[in-house]
Design a protein around this motif. Structure first.
Motif, PDB file in Angstrom:
ATOM      1  N   SER A 194       0.651  -1.170   0.003  1.00  0.00           N
ATOM      2  CA  SER A 194      -0.104  -0.019   0.023  1.00  0.00           C
ATOM      3  C   SER A 194       0.786   1.437  -0.149  1.00  0.00           C
ATOM      4  N   GLY A 195       0.492   2.202  -0.910  1.00  0.00           N
ATOM      5  CA  GLY A 195       1.342   3.378  -1.024  1.00  0.00           C
ATOM      6  C   GLY A 195       2.627   3.492  -1.886  1.00  0.00           C
ATOM      7  N   ASP A 196       2.542   2.188  -2.511  1.00  0.00           N
ATOM      8  CA  ASP A 196       3.581   2.302  -3.508  1.00  0.00           C
ATOM      9  C   ASP A 196       3.171   2.232  -5.080  1.00  0.00           C
ATOM     10  N   VAL A 197       3.935   2.910  -5.645  1.00  0.00           N
ATOM     11  CA  VAL A 197       3.426   3.196  -7.217  1.00  0.00           C
ATOM     12  C   VAL A 197       4.407   2.421  -8.374  1.00  0.00           C
ATOM     13  N   GLU A 198       4.117   2.063  -9.378  1.00  0.00           N
ATOM     14  CA  GLU A 198       4.888   1.453 -10.494  1.00  0.00           C
ATOM     15  C   GLU A 198       5.233   2.364 -11.535  1.00  0.00           C
ATOM     16  N   LEU A 199       6.330   2.755 -11.716  1.00  0.00           N
ATOM     17  CA  LEU A 199       6.634   4.006 -12.675  1.00  0.00           C
ATOM     18  C   LEU A 199       7.706   3.496 -13.718  1.00  0.00           C
ATOM     19  N   LYS A 200       7.265   4.120 -14.992  1.00  0.00           N
ATOM     20  CA  LYS A 200       8.456   4.048 -16.019  1.00  0.00           C
ATOM     21  C   LYS A 200       8.479   5.296 -16.378  1.00  0.00           C
ATOM     22  N   PHE A 201       9.587   5.724 -17.207  1.00  0.00           N
ATOM     23  CA  PHE A 201      10.144   7.011 -17.387  1.00  0.00           C
ATOM     24  C   PHE A 201      10.389   7.041 -18.705  1.00  0.00           C
ATOM     25  N   ARG A 202       9.620   7.847 -19.599  1.00  0.00           N
ATOM     26  CA  ARG A 202       9.799   7.661 -21.003  1.00  0.00           C
ATOM     27  C   ARG A 202      10.447   8.957 -21.551  1.00  0.00           C
ATOM     28  N   MET A 203      11.452   8.822 -22.457  1.00  0.00           N
ATOM     29  CA  MET A 203      12.297   9.788 -23.041  1.00  0.00           C
ATOM     30  C   MET A 203      11.766  10.427 -24.199  1.00  0.00           C
ATOM     31  N   THR A 204      12.275  11.403 -24.661  1.00  0.00           N
ATOM     32  CA  THR A 204      11.891  11.983 -25.924  1.00  0.00           C
ATOM     33  C   THR A 204      11.841  11.340 -27.031  1.00  0.00           C
ATOM     34  N   ASP A 205      12.868  10.242 -27.108  1.00  0.00           N
ATOM     35  CA  ASP A 205      13.112   9.525 -28.254  1.00  0.00           C
ATOM     36  C   ASP A 205      12.337   8.168 -28.381  1.00  0.00           C
ATOM     37  N   GLY A 206      11.407   7.995 -27.344  1.00  0.00           N
ATOM     38  CA  GLY A 206      10.524   6.978 -27.048  1.00  0.00           C
ATOM     39  C   GLY A 206      11.113   5.735 -26.193  1.00  0.00           C
ATOM     40  N   SER A 207      12.187   5.784 -25.742  1.00  0.00           N
ATOM     41  CA  SER A 207      12.765   4.548 -25.108  1.00  0.00           C
ATOM     42  C   SER A 207      12.524   4.851 -23.747  1.00  0.00           C
ATOM     43  N   ASP A 208      12.236   3.687 -22.674  1.00  0.00           N
ATOM     44  CA  ASP A 208      11.976   3.918 -21.523  1.00  0.00           C
ATOM     45  C   ASP A 208      13.045   3.521 -20.254  1.00  0.00           C
ATOM     46  N   ILE A 209      12.909   4.018 -19.117  1.00  0.00           N
ATOM     47  CA  ILE A 209      13.978   3.476 -17.967  1.00  0.00           C
ATOM     48  C   ILE A 209      12.600   2.836 -16.963  1.00  0.00           C
ATOM     49  N   GLY A 210      12.803   1.927 -16.626  1.00  0.00           N
ATOM     50  CA  GLY A 210      12.023   1.206 -15.906  1.00  0.00           C
ATOM     51  C   GLY A 210      11.104   0.033 -16.348  1.00  0.00           C
ATOM     52  N   PRO A 211      10.190  -0.377 -15.951  1.00  0.00           N
ATOM     53  CA  PRO A 211       9.404   0.002 -14.788  1.00  0.00           C
ATOM     54  C   PRO A 211       9.909  -0.381 -13.500  1.00  0.00           C
ATOM     55  N   ASN A 212       9.845   0.300 -12.449  1.00  0.00           N
ATOM     56  CA  ASN A 212      10.273   0.385 -10.815  1.00  0.00           C
ATOM     57  C   ASN A 212       9.315   0.676  -9.968  1.00  0.00           C
ATOM     58  N   LYS A 213       9.352  -0.068  -8.793  1.00  0.00           N
ATOM     59  CA  LYS A 213       8.368   0.269  -7.869  1.00  0.00           C
ATOM     60  C   LYS A 213       8.784   1.357  -6.877  1.00  0.00           C
ATOM     61  N   TYR A 214       8.252   2.330  -6.596  1.00  0.00           N
ATOM     62  CA  TYR A 214       8.429   3.441  -5.774  1.00  0.00           C
ATOM     63  C   TYR A 214       7.392   3.878  -4.556  1.00  0.00           C
ATOM     64  N   SER A 215       7.858   4.283  -3.477  1.00  0.00           N
ATOM     65  CA  SER A 215       6.952   4.501  -2.427  1.00  0.00           C
ATOM     66  C   SER A 215       6.423   6.065  -2.480  1.00  0.00           C
TER      67      SER A 215
END
Length: 117
Positions: A3-24
């Protein structure tokens, strides 16, 4: 996911991604930016030097470094949902080149011919 966690991925301008990872939800935006810099893909151009070079955008808003995910109104504790945040990197500014010959003053930008009285 806790509870209180969120799964995020980071999209860059070229369309590639970093993640996904879980964060509080108590994670700060600055900590997310540090994680982006740490996980920057090897060999990819334009790696940011500091968190000031990175902008995170969620739902059309630039997130503030000092705020947490919860304070930034990022939806948390929604099971199975992956949230994408957009990453914008400030372009690197090239350092001005030294004058070709010693003693020669570098040229200044603009025409310099206008004068407002």
């Amino acid at each position: 996911m806790a509870s209180g966690d969120v799964e995020l991925k980071f999209r860059m301008t070229d369309g590639s991604d970093i993640g996904p990872n879980k964060y509080s939800s108590s994670e700060t935006v600055q900590a997310l930016k540090e994680a982006i810099i740490e996980n920057w893909p090897q060999g990819k151009e334009g790696c940011p030097k500091s968190v000031q070079d990175v902008k995170l955008i969620h739902a059309g808003k630039v997130l503030d470094n000092a705020r947490t995910l919860g304070e930034s109104r990022v939806p948390v504790a929604e099971t199975g949902n992956l949230i994408t945040m957009h990453v914008v990197i400030r372009p690197q500014v090239a350092e001005p080149k030294a004058a070709a010959k010693e003693g020669q003053e570098p040229k200044k930008g603009g025409c310099g011919g206008c004068c407002i009285l």
